[in-house]
Motif scaffolding. Structure first.
Motif, PDB file in Angstrom:
ATOM      1  N   GLY A 601       0.479  -1.638  -0.294  1.00  0.00           N
ATOM      2  CA  GLY A 601      -0.428   0.175  -0.187  1.00  0.00           C
ATOM      3  C   GLY A 601       1.128   0.862   0.239  1.00  0.00           C
ATOM      4  N   SER A 602       2.505   1.177  -0.689  1.00  0.00           N
ATOM      5  CA  SER A 602       2.930   2.169  -0.428  1.00  0.00           C
ATOM      6  C   SER A 602       4.012   1.970  -1.235  1.00  0.00           C
ATOM      7  CB  SER A 602       3.762   2.889   1.101  1.00  0.00           C
ATOM      8  OG  SER A 602       4.504   1.437   1.198  1.00  0.00           O
ATOM      9  N   CYS A 603       4.618   3.336  -1.780  1.00  0.00           N
ATOM     10  CA  CYS A 603       5.775   3.444  -2.753  1.00  0.00           C
ATOM     11  C   CYS A 603       6.734   4.050  -2.585  1.00  0.00           C
ATOM     12  CB  CYS A 603       4.864   3.589  -4.219  1.00  0.00           C
ATOM     13  SG  CYS A 603       3.974   2.179  -4.158  1.00  0.00           S
ATOM     14  N   TYR A 604       8.423   3.582  -3.020  1.00  0.00           N
ATOM     15  CA  TYR A 604       9.456   4.448  -2.577  1.00  0.00           C
ATOM     16  C   TYR A 604       9.080   5.651  -3.723  1.00  0.00           C
ATOM     17  CZ  TYR A 604      13.671   7.212  -1.827  1.00  0.00           C
ATOM     18  OH  TYR A 604      14.352   7.896  -1.215  1.00  0.00           O
ATOM     19  N   CYS A 605       9.740   7.059  -4.068  1.00  0.00           N
ATOM     20  CA  CYS A 605       9.478   7.993  -5.125  1.00  0.00           C
ATOM     21  C   CYS A 605      10.596   9.002  -4.890  1.00  0.00           C
ATOM     22  CB  CYS A 605       7.629   8.425  -4.909  1.00  0.00           C
ATOM     23  SG  CYS A 605       7.269   9.866  -6.379  1.00  0.00           S
ATOM     24  N   SER A 606      10.768   8.717  -6.388  1.00  0.00           N
ATOM     25  CA  SER A 606      11.595   9.612  -7.117  1.00  0.00           C
ATOM     26  C   SER A 606      11.594  11.005  -7.982  1.00  0.00           C
ATOM     27  CB  SER A 606      12.986   9.054  -7.188  1.00  0.00           C
ATOM     28  OG  SER A 606      12.182   8.260  -8.809  1.00  0.00           O
ATOM     29  N   ILE A 608      11.981  13.054 -12.013  1.00  0.00           N
ATOM     30  CA  ILE A 608      13.022  12.845 -12.773  1.00  0.00           C
ATOM     31  C   ILE A 608      13.682  14.091 -13.039  1.00  0.00           C
ATOM     32  CG2 ILE A 608      13.385  12.483 -15.009  1.00  0.00           C
ATOM     33  CD1 ILE A 608      11.573  10.057 -15.142  1.00  0.00           C
ATOM     34  N   TRP A 609      13.240  15.360 -13.380  1.00  0.00           N
ATOM     35  CA  TRP A 609      13.711  16.543 -13.151  1.00  0.00           C
ATOM     36  C   TRP A 609      14.196  17.109 -12.319  1.00  0.00           C
ATOM     37  CZ3 TRP A 609      14.463  16.566 -18.435  1.00  0.00           C
ATOM     38  CH2 TRP A 609      13.267  16.206 -19.348  1.00  0.00           C
ATOM     39  N   THR A 610      13.634  16.918 -11.272  1.00  0.00           N
ATOM     40  CA  THR A 610      13.774  17.438 -10.338  1.00  0.00           C
ATOM     41  C   THR A 610      15.590  16.952  -9.772  1.00  0.00           C
ATOM     42  OG1 THR A 610      12.510  16.854  -8.413  1.00  0.00           O
ATOM     43  CG2 THR A 610      12.001  19.063  -9.462  1.00  0.00           C
ATOM     44  N   ASN A 611      15.137  15.611  -9.418  1.00  0.00           N
ATOM     45  CA  ASN A 611      16.217  14.498  -8.823  1.00  0.00           C
ATOM     46  C   ASN A 611      15.948  14.850  -7.497  1.00  0.00           C
ATOM     47  OD1 ASN A 611      17.977  13.547 -11.010  1.00  0.00           O
ATOM     48  ND2 ASN A 611      18.653  15.745 -11.270  1.00  0.00           N
ATOM     49  N   GLN A 612      14.276  14.842  -7.499  1.00  0.00           N
ATOM     50  CA  GLN A 612      14.392  15.070  -5.853  1.00  0.00           C
ATOM     51  C   GLN A 612      13.862  13.046  -5.573  1.00  0.00           C
ATOM     52  OE1 GLN A 612      11.118  17.950  -4.364  1.00  0.00           O
ATOM     53  NE2 GLN A 612      11.442  18.928  -5.883  1.00  0.00           N
ATOM     54  N   GLN A 613      14.741  12.527  -4.252  1.00  0.00           N
ATOM     55  CA  GLN A 613      13.879  11.659  -3.815  1.00  0.00           C
ATOM     56  C   GLN A 613      12.587  11.577  -2.592  1.00  0.00           C
ATOM     57  OE1 GLN A 613      15.205   8.531  -4.611  1.00  0.00           O
ATOM     58  NE2 GLN A 613      16.460  10.605  -6.302  1.00  0.00           N
ATOM     59  N   LEU A 614      11.808  11.862  -2.789  1.00  0.00           N
ATOM     60  CA  LEU A 614       9.944  12.105  -2.072  1.00  0.00           C
ATOM     61  C   LEU A 614       9.726  10.669  -1.197  1.00  0.00           C
ATOM     62  CD1 LEU A 614       8.290  13.132  -4.896  1.00  0.00           C
ATOM     63  CD2 LEU A 614       9.384  14.762  -3.090  1.00  0.00           C
ATOM     64  N   ALA A 632       7.843  14.317 -13.458  1.00  0.00           N
ATOM     65  CA  ALA A 632       7.628  12.750 -13.975  1.00  0.00           C
ATOM     66  C   ALA A 632       8.487  12.384 -12.506  1.00  0.00           C
ATOM     67  CB  ALA A 632       8.628  12.740 -15.076  1.00  0.00           C
ATOM     68  N   PHE A 633       7.492  11.241 -11.990  1.00  0.00           N
ATOM     69  CA  PHE A 633       7.948  10.360 -11.035  1.00  0.00           C
ATOM     70  C   PHE A 633       7.864   9.093 -11.628  1.00  0.00           C
ATOM     71  CE2 PHE A 633       4.221  13.284  -9.657  1.00  0.00           C
ATOM     72  CZ  PHE A 633       4.914  13.777  -9.064  1.00  0.00           C
ATOM     73  N   VAL A 634       9.385   7.706 -10.593  1.00  0.00           N
ATOM     74  CA  VAL A 634       9.567   6.498 -10.876  1.00  0.00           C
ATOM     75  C   VAL A 634       8.856   5.958  -9.186  1.00  0.00           C
ATOM     76  CG1 VAL A 634      11.439   4.810 -10.945  1.00  0.00           C
ATOM     77  CG2 VAL A 634      11.627   7.189 -12.046  1.00  0.00           C
ATOM     78  N   LEU A 635       8.477   5.171  -9.500  1.00  0.00           N
ATOM     79  CA  LEU A 635       7.408   4.279  -7.835  1.00  0.00           C
ATOM     80  C   LEU A 635       7.527   3.211  -7.918  1.00  0.00           C
ATOM     81  CD1 LEU A 635       4.893   6.757  -9.570  1.00  0.00           C
ATOM     82  CD2 LEU A 635       4.242   6.490  -7.124  1.00  0.00           C
ATOM     83  N   LYS A 636       8.856   2.706  -7.296  1.00  0.00           N
ATOM     84  CA  LYS A 636       9.112   1.703  -6.993  1.00  0.00           C
ATOM     85  C   LYS A 636       8.169   0.895  -5.395  1.00  0.00           C
ATOM     86  CE  LYS A 636      13.857   2.134  -8.699  1.00  0.00           C
ATOM     87  NZ  LYS A 636      15.186   2.409  -8.104  1.00  0.00           N
TER      88      LYS A 636
END
Length: 638
Positions: A601-606, A608-614, A632-636
């Motif tokens: 029920g959760s994801c680790y998110c970053s 792309i353009w700001t290089n933020q690790q959310l 643009a997000f990458v969710l793992k």
């Protein structure tokens, strides 16, 4: 915004069928092709020296990122002399058989009939692939010169039925390219000589060492299925692999694409894209067809000796020229950095081929970083389930009175024109609304009487008139268009209803028909069939448009895709002219993803353009997005 329910059904269905897009494939265009094209920076005037200089930059800076095609765009055969321009007549270099040859002044290595052989060899030594732009059919210049037709099997003039065939025997003057009317016309593919001429063109391109062909004025509103299929068959038989691309793509539908996708490798679904925000916004509406393309298994589907891809046109970044210019790169891209990020992100999420258009000899680090972002290139090549995502929300503390919807002109409409005539599919109910009324001999009325399901509409009438033709035109008319007629607004009028619209050079071009000087042209020849007016050029039907057709769509968009290692790619797009806070929730993401994508029920998110690790997102993913910008997000989630 589209229906939530519809979006849910589409997305969940695609997650089942999308795995095919992730599989590896040998052959041509196994992933969306990448490269550089000369058009946006040089229009038609590029020289051999300038081309090879740009190719060298591709080899040194872009090849490692998958950019391998370098393509010289249109009119490489036109002499750059006074009076020559994009639609001029009489300035082209052709061989004995009516086939184009490079202008020897701009392409000196082509002298002596060598064509592009030297340029192709030089490109290949750089580790790249060489491409050219070609037009439909045959040049007007070749037809006027009445050049003989080559038979590549015998090596001599094409002979059939004890007759030697020449250019005038196959050129269809009434089917000239609408936006290059003095340059090129269709060939009669019902004749063996017409097919032989097309085969001779591509035989020559293969001998030169061409690896990529952009075939123009044959698709979308300019559709010529017969020529596409004949060219595809010729390329299938040629041992040299040649990626086959179609252009332009105005008003392409999945049904149209399905008829040719397995015979090509790329096909445009837009008219020409330039560096204007309005063009990018238009692509968001056009690209919504991806739902239907995906349902039809058309994204990365079987293509010519490999796969095929819908194409959203080039990336017009860096140093550019202007539409139809006789000048090379002389200005900077008009898009802001946020708008450029939006464009390259949308292209990547859509899995469109990526063709850079700016002058690479002047590329800066910012632009280079845009087109080589590793995550976006991974998405572009290998992601699956690429689809518009419906569950996004927006609010704006930065600007007042923002409306979350806006009037959008339908794909085949124009809000600035009331009660205009336009083309539509003959299967559209709106096409059936004309009645034929006797008036005065051959000057019968054809009147628009009603719209869909009997809805009332103001009466609008045209006069039916027999075409006034020369003796030569009359013979061709009787053979191909007997019974077709001109439509004028008055009995003495010399202006005829003309279906040709130059939709290639701007996303803004009106889709409405015009009246132009009467002539022998398939664009001006009409037929009346069962309450419909059928045009002879496109095979489409006329209909009457009113402002009541206007519809509304949202200004905040989102796309989703999945990665090879279980990643989720999610993008937010802000089409407003002020900052917006855009969000979605994990529960909403879970609605469109299989359970094993979000196990906890959760994801680790970053981003792309700001290089933020959310960090870990458990409830809501939210970000402030700049005007005309994107996130643009990458969710793992495993």
């Amino acid at each position: 915004m589209s229906s939530i329910a519809l979006g849910f059904v589409i997305l969940t269905s695609l997650l089942v069928i999308g795995s095919a897009e992730l599989s590896s494939c040998d052959g041509q265009a196994s992933v969306p092709p990448r490269g550089w094209n000369s058009y946006d920076a040089f229009s038609w005037i590029i020289s051999e020296e300038q081309f090879l200089q740009n190719a060298e930059v591709v080899s040194k800076k872009l090849l490692a990122h998958g950019y391998k095609y370098v393509v010289v765009d249109y009119l490489w055969y036109r002499r750059k002399v006074e009076g020559a321009y994009s639609n001029s007549l009489g300035f082209d270099v052709i061989d004995t058989w009516g086939r184009p040859l490079p202008d020897p002044q701009r392409w000196p290595s082509s002298r002596g009939g060598k064509g592009f052989k030297h340029v192709a060899d030089a490109v290949h030594k750089m580790g790249l692939k060489f491409g050219i732009h070609v037009m439909r059919g045959i040049s007007t210049q070749a037809v006027n010169a009445n050049t003989p037709i080559l038979d590549v099997i015998t090596g001599g003039q094409y002979n059939d039925s004890e007759r030697h065939w020449q250019a005038k025997d196959i050129g269809l003057k009434e089917r000239a390219c609408p936006w290059m009317s003095q340059g090129f016309m269709a060939v009669d593919t019902d004749k063996g000589a017409g097919r032989a001429f097309l085969r001779s063109l591509y035989h020559q391109y293969a001998e030169w060492g061409v690896d990529f062909v952009k075939h123009d004025c044959v698709f979308g509103d300019d559709l010529d299925t017969s020529e596409i299929l004949i060219v595809s068959e010729a390329l299938q038989r040629i041992s040299r692999p040649i990626v086959y691309s179609l252009s332009p793509g105005t008003h392409v539908t999945p049904a149209m694409a399905a008829k040719i996708s397995n015979r090509v490798n790329m096909y445009r679904i837009t008219s020409d894209d330039w560096d204007a925000w309005e063009h990018i916004k238009t692509h968001f509406n056009i690209s919504r067809h991806v739902r239907d393309f995906a349902f039809s298994h058309l994204i990365g589907a079987e293509g010519l000796k490999g796969k095929s891809w819908p194409d959203m046109d080039m990336l017009p970044f860096g140093q550019l020229t202007d539409v139809g210019s006789n000048e090379g790169p002389h200005r900077k891209c008009n898009l802001t950095i946020d708008e450029q990020r939006t464009q390259v992100t949308l292209w990547s999420m859509f899995k469109s081929p990526l063709m850079f258009g700016g002058d690479l000899t002047q590329i800066d680090q910012t632009t280079l970083g845009l087109i080589t972002n590793p995550t976006l290139l991974e998405i572009n090549s290998y992601s699956g389930n690429n689809m518009e995502y419906p569950f996004v929300h927006a609010k704006s503390p930065h600007c007042e009175n923002v409306q979350m919807t806006r009037p959008v002109v339908p794909v085949d409409g124009n809000k600035d024109v009331n009660n205009g005539l336009q083309l539509t599919s003959c299967s559209n109910d709106r096409a059936r609304g004309f009645i034929l009324e006797a008036y005065n001999g051959d000057m019968d009325h054809i009147c628009w009487k009603k719209g869909v399901a009997g809805e009332s509409s103001s009466r609008f009438c045209l006069y039916k008139r027999q075409p006034l033709l020369t003796e030569e035109e009359q013979i061709a008319y009787e053979r191909r268009y007997s019974g077709k007629f001109h439509l004028v607004t008055a009995a003495s009028d010399d202006l005829c209803l003309d279906s040709s619209v130059d939709r290639r050079n701007s996303m803004e071009k009106s889709a409405f028909m015009k009246f132009s000087s009467c002539r022998y042209s398939a664009n001006q020849l009409w037929d009346y069939v069962d309450g419909k007016l059928v045009d002879s050029y496109y095979g489409l039907c006329a209909t009457k448009h009113t402002l009541d057709d206007t519809k509304y769509e949202g200004e905040v968009r989102s796309w989703i895709a999945t990665g090879r290692k279980g990643e989720i790619y999610l993008s937010f797009f802000n089409l407003f002219s002020c900052k917006m806070i855009i969000s979605t929730t994990m529960k909403e993401l879970a609605k469109v993803l299989p359970k094993d994508y979000i196990r906890e029920g959760s994801c680790y998110c970053s981003e792309i353009w700001t290089n933020q690790q959310l960090g870990t997102i458990r409830k809501e993913l939210s970000m402030e997005v700049a005007a005309h910008g994107c996130a643009a997000f990458v969710l793992k989630c495993h």
